[in-house]
Design a protein around this motif. Structure first.
Motif: not given
Length: 322
Positions: A226-227, A233-234, A249-253, A283-287
């Motif tokens: 999430p985020g 999803v990954n 995916g796009d969890a981090c760019h 949530e993105a930072e936690e992911t």
């Protein structure tokens, strides 16, 4: 065709009965990102051309020997004029942009057509990942929970020119939206290892709180990430070399965010509102932190826009058909 493996000393081989998959990268276009929208601090003028990677995952059923073929993300649409008008306007801000080879041509390099693909799993439904679903007339599409609300315009929490979606993107009769990973889960029922099951409960795996064992044999997990966007999803795969690969995916760019050299960027839109490439930055930072822990454990992490991974010459032989 050699499956993907990490370019380091190989870990011990898994036992003969350990279930595995093969993973190959697919070229699926390139786009150019303004650095200031993704990392902080950044140059106001810096722009980086990056890939939008897709992946082919193959799993052999131990009983029948028949393969199940999955494509994770479809990258850029080869004809940008086929995007909806708001998406075309946004895509024009991502020039230079290249759509060839697309996923169809990349599959053909290894002798496959869209008709050979059983499932298309989307990491999320942003324009640079959705490709051309109408090419895959026999495939079942899989999206994370909340993705269909985005497509139909019933989610209103997003800002920014990247947040446009197409309500007619997916065929309703061949689309599965995964269950809500944050709701109470049912008890798992009986299962046959090696059989794909997307109607199973989410369970924890190590420090990953919500995962789904796709083939119920430990070879491939869908991971709630999430985020970035609702339904993001990954995938976590184990190859026959015993290496685990995490498709993020796009969890981090930008890998500098993973290393702590940079933070997630923000910008102001035309109305002066603060925007972020992630729908929920916390949530993105936690992911990202969970992915960082995986990488620290020796799991290879590949992001959808992973220009460093693509640019590594050692990885060129890890593309399908090479």
């Amino acid at each position: 065709m050699a499956p993907i493996f990490v370019q380091q000393e190989a870990p011990p081989s898994p036992p003969p009965d350990t279930a595995t998959v093969t993973v190959h990268a697919l070229s699926a276009g390139h786009l150019t990102l303004p650095e200031g929208h993704f990392v902080y601090p950044s140059s106001a003028t810096a722009r980086n051309t990056v890939p939008s990677l897709s992946f082919l995952i193959q799993h052999d059923n131990p009983s029948t020997g028949n393969p199940t073929r999955i494509v994770f993300d479809l990258g850029l649409r080869r004809d940008v004029n086929r995007y909806s008008e708001p998406i075309r306007r946004h895509a024009a801000t991502r020039e230079p942009l290249a759509t060839q080879p697309d996923v169809v041509k990349s599959l053909a390099k290894g002798g496959l057509t869209p008709d050979d693909i059983d499932y298309v799993i989307y990491s999320h439904v942003h324009w640079d990942h959705i490709g051309e679903p109408r090419d895959f007339t026999h495939s079942t599409f899989v999206v994370g929970h909340g993705a269909t609300d985005l497509l139909h315009g019933t989610s209103t929490a997003l800002r920014g020119g990247h947040s446009f979606f197409e309500p007619d993107l997916l065929p309703p009769d061949r689309t599965i939206e995964l269950s809500d990973p944050k709701r109470a889960q049912k008890e798992p029922g009986p299962h046959e290892p090696g059989m794909l099951d997307l109607n199973q409960p989410w369970t924890s795996l190590g420090h990953l709180p919500r995962t789904m064992d796709v083939f119920q044999d430990g070879s491939l997990y869908i991971v709630d990430a999430p985020g970035h966007l609702p339904g993001h999803v990954n995938l976590l795969a184990t190859t026959e070399l015993g290496q685990q690969i995490y498709l993020a995916g796009d969890a981090c760019h930008d890998r500098r965010i993973m290393t702590g050299e940079r933070e997630i960027g923000e910008w102001r839109d035309a109305e002066g509102q603060v925007c972020c490439i992630h729908a929920d930055r916390r949530e993105a930072e936690e992911t990202i932190e969970r992915i960082r822990r995986l990488e620290g454990q020796g799991v290879e992490v590949i992001f959808a826009h992973d220009v460093e991974w693509e640019g590594n010459e050692l990885n060129q032989g890890r593309f399908w058909g090479v």
